[in-house]
Write a protein that holds these residues in place. Structure first.
Motif, PDB file in Angstrom:
ATOM      1  N   ARG A  77      15.447  -1.765 -71.117  1.00  0.00           N
ATOM      2  CA  ARG A  77      16.056  -2.350 -69.922  1.00  0.00           C
ATOM      3  C   ARG A  77      16.585  -1.244 -69.044  1.00  0.00           C
ATOM      4  NH1 ARG A  77      20.372  -5.137 -69.767  1.00  0.00           N
ATOM      5  NH2 ARG A  77      21.345  -3.988 -71.430  1.00  0.00           N
ATOM      6  N   ARG A  79      15.199   2.190 -68.423  1.00  0.00           N
ATOM      7  CA  ARG A  79      14.254   3.005 -67.653  1.00  0.00           C
ATOM      8  C   ARG A  79      14.894   4.286 -67.138  1.00  0.00           C
ATOM      9  NH1 ARG A  79      10.608  -0.903 -64.006  1.00  0.00           N
ATOM     10  NH2 ARG A  79       9.180   0.821 -64.260  1.00  0.00           N
ATOM     11  N   GLU A  86      16.380  -6.153 -66.317  1.00  0.00           N
ATOM     12  CA  GLU A  86      15.029  -6.636 -66.547  1.00  0.00           C
ATOM     13  C   GLU A  86      14.367  -5.867 -67.685  1.00  0.00           C
ATOM     14  OE1 GLU A  86      10.822  -6.692 -64.158  1.00  0.00           O
ATOM     15  OE2 GLU A  86      12.671  -6.880 -62.999  1.00  0.00           O
ATOM     16  N   HIS A  88      11.523  -4.117 -69.542  1.00  0.00           N
ATOM     17  CA  HIS A  88      10.318  -3.397 -69.155  1.00  0.00           C
ATOM     18  C   HIS A  88       9.571  -3.036 -70.439  1.00  0.00           C
ATOM     19  CE1 HIS A  88       7.643  -0.651 -67.086  1.00  0.00           C
ATOM     20  NE2 HIS A  88       7.991   0.300 -67.937  1.00  0.00           N
TER      21      HIS A  88
END
Length: 182
Positions: A77, A79, A86, A88
């Protein structure tokens, strides 16, 4: 943030050992026995959450006597950031989860956002049930609603922890103990 910015040797000098490998091995063996009892001979999908769960998952797999199908996921989440919402996928599950029991294996249950998202995704893919096994769980009141470990090895204080799969700025995952910064 590089190892030059955050030297592991400096972190180790400012940390306490919470659990040595010799303490964790019988705990993991006990988790394997409890999982065998819960599976009752059912061939589950053993789904490792990468990268952190790699060391724990290998030991846990050897402690489980029931035949398993192996797969892994890599999701984040964050990144590269310190927070995120979100999910990923870096690698989604390949095994067919429909109608199956999934044993979702992760190194730590901290707040649980990513683990809950992966668990919910397994259910969306048709898993009959998802059992969660974690090496450790932090003791605090920030756990997201609706997530917990079905099988947990040890509880940890609410401190920055690393080793035994968990990283200190992408270092120290292969340390054979769990450390906590003071």
């Amino acid at each position: 943030m590089t190892s030059q910015t955050h030297p592991l040797a400096e972190a180790l000098s400012q940390s306490d050992v919470l659990f040595e490998r010799a303490q964790l091995e019988p705990v993991i063996a006990g988790l394997g026995q409890r999982i065998d009892q819960a599976l009752q001979g059912e061939r589950a999908v053993f789904l490792t959450v990468m990268n952190g769960a790699l060391m724990f998952a290998g030991q846990l797999a050897f402690a489980i006597r029931t035949d398993l199908e192996f797969d892994y996921v890599h999701a984040t989440r964050y990144r590269g950031e310190t927070s995120g919402n979100e999910l990923h996928w870096l690698r989604e599950p390949v095994a067919d989860l429909k109608g199956r029991t999934v044993l979702l294996v992760d190194d730590i249950l901290d707040e649980g956002h990513t683990l809950k998202a992966v668990r919910d995704d397994c259910l969306t893919r048709g898993a009959r049930r998802v059992l969660i096994a974690t090496l450790c769980r932090k003791r605090h009141d920030r756990l997201v609603e609706g997530i917990d470990s079905d099988f947990n090895g040890v509880d940890l204080p609410d401190r920055y922890v690393y080793g035994y799969g968990m990283d200190y700025h992408e270092q120290g995952r292969n340390l054979p103990a769990i450390y906590a910064l003071r």
